[in-house]
Enzyme design. Structure first.
Site, short mmCIF file in Angstrom:
data_model
loop_
_atom_site.label_atom_id
_atom_site.label_comp_id
_atom_site.label_asym_id
_atom_site.label_seq_id
_atom_site.Cartn_x
_atom_site.Cartn_y
_atom_site.Cartn_z
N SER A 289 0.81 -1.21 0.00
CA SER A 289 0.00 0.00 0.00
C SER A 289 0.85 1.27 0.00
O SER A 289 1.49 1.58 -0.99
CB SER A 289 -0.94 -0.07 1.21
OG SER A 289 -1.94 0.90 1.14
N ASP A 300 10.28 5.44 -10.16
CA ASP A 300 9.93 6.07 -11.43
C ASP A 300 10.67 7.38 -11.65
O ASP A 300 11.06 7.71 -12.78
CB ASP A 300 8.43 6.33 -11.49
CG ASP A 300 7.62 5.09 -11.85
OD1 ASP A 300 8.24 4.01 -11.98
OD2 ASP A 300 6.39 5.19 -11.99
N LYS A 314 -0.84 -4.17 -3.30
CA LYS A 314 -2.15 -3.58 -3.00
C LYS A 314 -2.19 -2.18 -3.60
O LYS A 314 -1.66 -1.24 -3.04
CB LYS A 314 -2.42 -3.51 -1.50
CG LYS A 314 -3.79 -2.92 -1.20
CD LYS A 314 -4.02 -2.71 0.27
CE LYS A 314 -5.41 -2.12 0.49
NZ LYS A 314 -5.51 -0.73 0.03
#
Length: 427
Positions: A289, A300, A314
């Site tokens: 999460s 990224d 999740k």
């Protein structure tokens, strides 16, 4: 304890969207469905083998409706709703595990560090087969939570199956009141800080920044090993602000519901206390999460090297919606996406370098330490006259040495963070 036994929930503002009015045919379908529901309700109330009230039947109907949607949508009783609000402050009662549903099985997402469950040896991926002798097959997540929770000092017995094992293990765990220390630090070498975040709670970002500032008072910060292993997540706003601590620009995460207009982006901002030193981030199957939001953003935006093992996966967002009687519902309303547009729902974050954790053998650590006697272990030994500050440094260095000896992923992370500046020079 409710929140600690679930995959963590993101608390967002609930907004209502005005939709076109239903057609006459749709209204007719709704009326027929409600009429059928009312008939079944009356039949069950009047003819079931045991007495049951309409309120019980309606509450159970709401639970069933939500739990059929996905593993994270559920009904919260007034007591559950109150427990959820209390836990985000960082203290709760229980054994200290996050659990979820997987194909009808109750699984451990992560034991929270330094809790009874952690000390009892529960691991991410464990299947809970029984709770106090009652089978968990076809048990709802809500029912499992109610059986596991209890008063401090009482015992719950779990029958668990470790991942990769064929033989179940019975574990008795004494419940406790569990204050969560959500940030832990350790100097691995002069200038290289080990920074562990155990949960994303209201105080997490402040504690994280305070810990870094405190370290900088005594060291020139050269690099950070950021440990998100077995961190089951927490609050969305804390995930964003933790990531923002290491970023000064760009999208951190965005959430998208079924309507394109529902998209919401969260951005990094440039602050005077942003941390810009090289960093390596550790993740594993217990990183879920909010941990995945942070790891995905750092990956990224090429801010940190991610190493370890694939995270939990999740990628859904739940809203907590209060109801008029003090109860509430937890409803999955959207998915979250990393800056590059990746949805990691049921996929997880793949590390840049996959390095499985290798548990140290008894021969390498325990037996060696157990039978090694040094001067300091002898009764009545003389002190060496060190000043307290020097003694503290020596103890700190010894602790770091022990941590590195027991954790192959941490050893690799330290070597990599020290090498990153040189690696960036290589074209």
């Amino acid at each position: 304890m409710r929140v600690t036994l679930w995959i963590v929930t993101f608390l967002l503002l609930f907004t209502l969207t005005v939709a076109p009015g239903p057609t006459i045919a749709a209204k007719g379908d709704q009326f027929e469905a409600l009429k059928t529901f009312s008939q079944v309700l009356d039949l069950v109330e009047g003819n079931y083998v045991k007495p049951v009230t309409k309120k019980e039947l309606i509450d159970n109907s709401i639970k069933g409706m939500l739990e059929e949607l996905d593993p994270h949508s559920t009904y919260l009783s007034p007591e559950d709703f109150k427990d959820m609000q209390v836990d985000t402050a960082g203290k709760f009662s229980g054994i200290g595990i996050e659990i979820s549903m997987d194909q009808g099985r109750i699984i451990v997402v992560s034991p929270i560090e330094d809790t009874p469950a952690y000390k009892a040896g529960l691991l991410a991926g464990d299947i809970i087969l029984e709770i106090d002798g009652e089978s968990t097959q076809d048990m709802t997540l809500m029912d499992a939570v109610k059986l596991i929770r209890g008063e401090k000092g009482t015992t719950v017995t779990l029958l668990i199956l470790h991942k990769g094992s064929n033989k179940p293990l019975e574990v008795a765990i004494v419940r406790g009141t569990i204050p969560i220390v959500n940030v832990k630090t350790q100097s691995l070498e002069d200038g290289y800080l080990y920074l562990r975040l155990t949960k994303f709670q209201e105080s997490s970002t402040k504690n994280l920044r305070d810990a870094i500032a405190e370290y900088r008072k005594h060291h020139t910060l050269k690099g950070i090993v950021f440990d998100l292993r077995n961190n089951p997540g927490g609050l969305l706003n804390q995930a964003v602000s933790v990531a923002d601590t290491f970023l000064d620009d760009g999208t951190i995460v965005y959430i998208q519901g079924r309507n394109e207009a529902d998209r919401k982006d969260f951005f990094a901002s440039k602050e005077s206390d942003d941390v810009k030193v090289p960093m390596v981030t550790l993740i594993n199957a217990g990183s879920a999460s909010a941990s995945e939001i942070v790891a995905g953003a750092l990956q990224d935006l090429k801010r940190s090297l991610i190493i370890g093992e694939r995270s939990f996966g999740k990628g859904s967002v739940q809203q907590i919606i209060p109801l008029s009687d003090g109860s509430g519902i937890k409803l999955t309303t959207s998915l979250y996406y990393t800056p590059s547009g990746r949805s990691i729902q049921a996929k997880g974050i793949e590390p840049d370098l996959r390095i499985p954790f290798v548990a140290p053998s008894e021969d390498e650590t325990g037996m060696r330490d157990r039978f090694t006697v040094r001067e300091k272990d002898l009764s009545g030994h003389l002190e060496n006259g060190q000043k307290p500050t020097q003694r503290k440094r020596d103890e700190d260095a010894e602790k770091a040495k022990d941590m590195l000896a027991r954790d192959n992923q941490l050893r690799m992370a330290l070597e990599l963070v020290k090498s990153l500046p040189k690696m960036k020079e290589i074209q």
